[in-house]
Design a protein around this motif. Structure first.
Motif, PDB file in Angstrom:
ATOM      1  N   SER A   1       0.862  -1.179  -0.030  1.00 50.36           N
ATOM      2  CA  SER A   1       0.037  -0.032   0.057  1.00 50.36           C
ATOM      3  C   SER A   1       0.896   1.143  -0.049  1.00 50.36           C
ATOM      4  O   SER A   1       2.073   1.025   0.364  1.00 50.36           O
ATOM      5  CB  SER A   1      -0.846  -0.126   0.993  1.00 50.36           C
ATOM      6  N   GLY A   2       0.174   2.449  -0.244  1.00 53.36           N
ATOM      7  CA  GLY A   2       0.843   3.713  -0.172  1.00 53.36           C
ATOM      8  C   GLY A   2       1.872   3.958  -1.522  1.00 53.36           C
ATOM      9  O   GLY A   2       2.704   4.930  -1.152  1.00 53.36           O
ATOM     10  N   ARG A   3       1.696   3.392  -2.425  1.00 49.87           N
ATOM     11  CA  ARG A   3       2.588   3.812  -3.592  1.00 49.87           C
ATOM     12  C   ARG A   3       1.947   4.505  -4.660  1.00 49.87           C
ATOM     13  O   ARG A   3       2.486   4.772  -5.900  1.00 49.87           O
ATOM     14  CB  ARG A   3       2.870   2.314  -4.457  1.00 49.87           C
ATOM     15  N   GLY A   4       0.600   5.021  -4.486  1.00 54.97           N
ATOM     16  CA  GLY A   4       0.044   5.989  -5.490  1.00 54.97           C
ATOM     17  C   GLY A   4      -0.769   5.351  -6.472  1.00 54.97           C
ATOM     18  O   GLY A   4      -0.953   4.058  -6.512  1.00 54.97           O
ATOM     19  N   VAL A   5      -0.728   6.116  -7.723  1.00 55.40           N
ATOM     20  CA  VAL A   5      -1.611   5.598  -8.840  1.00 55.40           C
ATOM     21  C   VAL A   5      -0.705   4.625  -9.486  1.00 55.40           C
ATOM     22  O   VAL A   5       0.392   4.692  -9.789  1.00 55.40           O
ATOM     23  CB  VAL A   5      -2.003   6.765  -9.682  1.00 55.40           C
TER      24      VAL A   5
ATOM     25  N   ALA B   1      -1.187   6.102 -14.501  1.00 58.18           N
ATOM     26  CA  ALA B   1      -0.730   7.209 -14.541  1.00 58.18           C
ATOM     27  C   ALA B   1      -0.063   7.556 -15.790  1.00 58.18           C
ATOM     28  O   ALA B   1       0.187   8.685 -16.121  1.00 58.18           O
ATOM     29  CB  ALA B   1       0.589   7.230 -13.552  1.00 58.18           C
ATOM     30  N   ALA B   2       0.190   6.545 -16.516  1.00 54.48           N
ATOM     31  CA  ALA B   2       0.786   6.873 -17.742  1.00 54.48           C
ATOM     32  C   ALA B   2      -0.327   7.512 -18.942  1.00 54.48           C
ATOM     33  O   ALA B   2       0.303   8.315 -19.815  1.00 54.48           O
ATOM     34  CB  ALA B   2       1.341   5.508 -18.659  1.00 54.48           C
TER      35      ALA B   2
ATOM     36  N   PHE C   1       3.304  14.729 -10.383  1.00 53.61           N
ATOM     37  CA  PHE C   1       3.133  14.169  -9.182  1.00 53.61           C
ATOM     38  C   PHE C   1       4.031  14.570  -8.245  1.00 53.61           C
ATOM     39  O   PHE C   1       5.542  14.637  -8.401  1.00 53.61           O
ATOM     40  CB  PHE C   1       3.289  12.609  -9.607  1.00 53.61           C
ATOM     41  N   GLY C   2       3.753  14.790  -6.963  1.00 56.60           N
ATOM     42  CA  GLY C   2       4.531  15.298  -5.921  1.00 56.60           C
ATOM     43  C   GLY C   2       3.726  16.106  -4.838  1.00 56.60           C
ATOM     44  O   GLY C   2       2.451  15.714  -4.517  1.00 56.60           O
ATOM     45  N   LEU C   3       4.168  16.623  -3.857  1.00 50.54           N
ATOM     46  CA  LEU C   3       3.531  17.060  -2.536  1.00 50.54           C
ATOM     47  C   LEU C   3       2.749  18.398  -3.009  1.00 50.54           C
ATOM     48  O   LEU C   3       3.157  19.136  -4.007  1.00 50.54           O
ATOM     49  CB  LEU C   3       4.863  17.822  -1.791  1.00 50.54           C
ATOM     50  N   VAL C   4       1.703  18.271  -2.480  1.00 41.37           N
ATOM     51  CA  VAL C   4       0.640  19.473  -2.770  1.00 41.37           C
ATOM     52  C   VAL C   4       0.225  20.052  -1.107  1.00 41.37           C
ATOM     53  O   VAL C   4       0.041  19.134  -0.291  1.00 41.37           O
ATOM     54  CB  VAL C   4      -0.397  19.013  -3.484  1.00 41.37           C
ATOM     55  N   PRO C   5       0.325  21.166  -0.903  1.00 39.38           N
ATOM     56  CA  PRO C   5       0.019  21.849   0.216  1.00 39.38           C
ATOM     57  C   PRO C   5      -1.384  21.601   0.664  1.00 39.38           C
ATOM     58  O   PRO C   5      -2.450  21.695  -0.034  1.00 39.38           O
ATOM     59  CB  PRO C   5       0.007  23.422   0.013  1.00 39.38           C
ATOM     60  N   GLY C   6      -1.754  20.906   1.872  1.00 39.32           N
ATOM     61  CA  GLY C   6      -2.782  20.599   2.653  1.00 39.32           C
ATOM     62  C   GLY C   6      -3.186  19.178   2.370  1.00 39.32           C
ATOM     63  O   GLY C   6      -4.103  18.784   2.821  1.00 39.32           O
TER      64      GLY C   6
ATOM     65  N   HIS D   1       1.395  12.275  -1.687  1.00 38.88           N
ATOM     66  CA  HIS D   1       1.716  12.974  -2.993  1.00 38.88           C
ATOM     67  C   HIS D   1       0.425  12.791  -3.842  1.00 38.88           C
ATOM     68  O   HIS D   1      -0.349  11.649  -4.155  1.00 38.88           O
ATOM     69  CB  HIS D   1       2.894  12.194  -3.675  1.00 38.88           C
ATOM     70  N   ARG D   2       0.410  13.656  -4.703  1.00 40.72           N
ATOM     71  CA  ARG D   2      -1.059  13.721  -5.599  1.00 40.72           C
ATOM     72  C   ARG D   2      -0.466  14.268  -6.935  1.00 40.72           C
ATOM     73  O   ARG D   2       0.589  14.834  -7.127  1.00 40.72           O
ATOM     74  CB  ARG D   2      -1.851  14.800  -5.057  1.00 40.72           C
ATOM     75  N   LEU D   3      -1.298  13.822  -7.826  1.00 37.53           N
ATOM     76  CA  LEU D   3      -1.156  14.474  -9.330  1.00 37.53           C
ATOM     77  C   LEU D   3      -1.796  15.786  -9.241  1.00 37.53           C
ATOM     78  O   LEU D   3      -3.168  15.847  -8.807  1.00 37.53           O
ATOM     79  CB  LEU D   3      -1.994  13.728 -10.327  1.00 37.53           C
TER      80      LEU D   3
END
Length: 214
Positions: free
Chosen positions: A18-22, A27-28, A42-47, A51-53
């Motif tokens: 778990s925890g590996r994202g899309v 994602a491709a 894909f990376g850190l997003v404030p709030g 990590h999110r797209l």
């Protein structure tokens, strides 16, 4: 994330941590923002807590959630389990339970009835939930109902080239299409026919299921 919380019994049917994202295969295809057309990163997003797209131009965040697959184990009056031989990929030519994706405008109960009659010709009444099974690889959660057959006539369809009722002790384990089917059958047997639990080397056919199906 993969070590923070217990995976629970529905995690038995997945190979990925778990925890590996899309998943990479999805994602491709997620390259551009649906709002402004700019490239997603894909990376850190404030709030956000992971990590999110997201779009660096307009700030739109793409939340990617799993799809729900609703399936049934139709049980005959004599206690046999109805399976279908799949006529399409994934799992072409192998056995699985009838089912498919939940539509946005129906309940899981409606989906169970609709998918079963579409694939088998059998009208069922959904009963107890056998289990929920997470497949991170396929981005699905599979819901499996035990179901009572209340009408209809079994007939092949493009999605199910053969419909057959199996005695629980004669299930075609080596020809099962999906891990979720194997786990659902095991859980059903544990509940309804505990006398059939295997001993010694364990369940037959466990390693033969597809890694890409529901």
């Amino acid at each position: 994330m993969d070590e923070a919380f217990p995976r629970g019994p529905d995690g038995r049917s997945t190979d990925l941590p778990s925890g590996r994202g899309v998943p990479a295969w999805l994602a491709a295809s997620l390259n551009f923002c649906s709002r402004c057309g700019s490239r997603l990163t894909f990376g850190l997003v404030p709030g956000e807590d992971r990590h999110r797209l997201a779009c660096t131009d307009c700030g739109h965040i793409v939340y990617v959630n799993p799809r729900l697959v609703v399936t049934t184990l139709p049980i005959t009056a004599s206690g046999e389990i109805v399976l279908i031989r799949r006529g399409i990929e994934p799992g072409l030519g192998s056995w699985a339970q009838p089912g498919g994706f939940l539509e946005v405008d129906e309940t899981v109960n409606q989906a169970a009835i609709r998918e079963t009659i579409e694939e088998t010709g059998l009208l069922i009444e959904p009963g107890e939930i056998v289990g929920l099974y997470t497949r991170l690889e396929a981005m699905v959660v599979t819901l499996v109902f035990e179901a009572r057959i209340v009408g209809g006539i079994a007939a092949p369809t493009p999605e199910a080239t053969e419909i057959q009722a199996f005695r629980p002790e004669a299930l075609p384990w080596s020809e099962i299409a999906f891990k979720t089917t194997i786990w659902a059958l095991r859980d059903w047997i544990d509940r309804r026919r505990p006398d059939l639990r295997p001993s010694g080397e364990g369940w037959p056919g466990a390693a033969s299921s597809s890694a890409d199906g529901p």
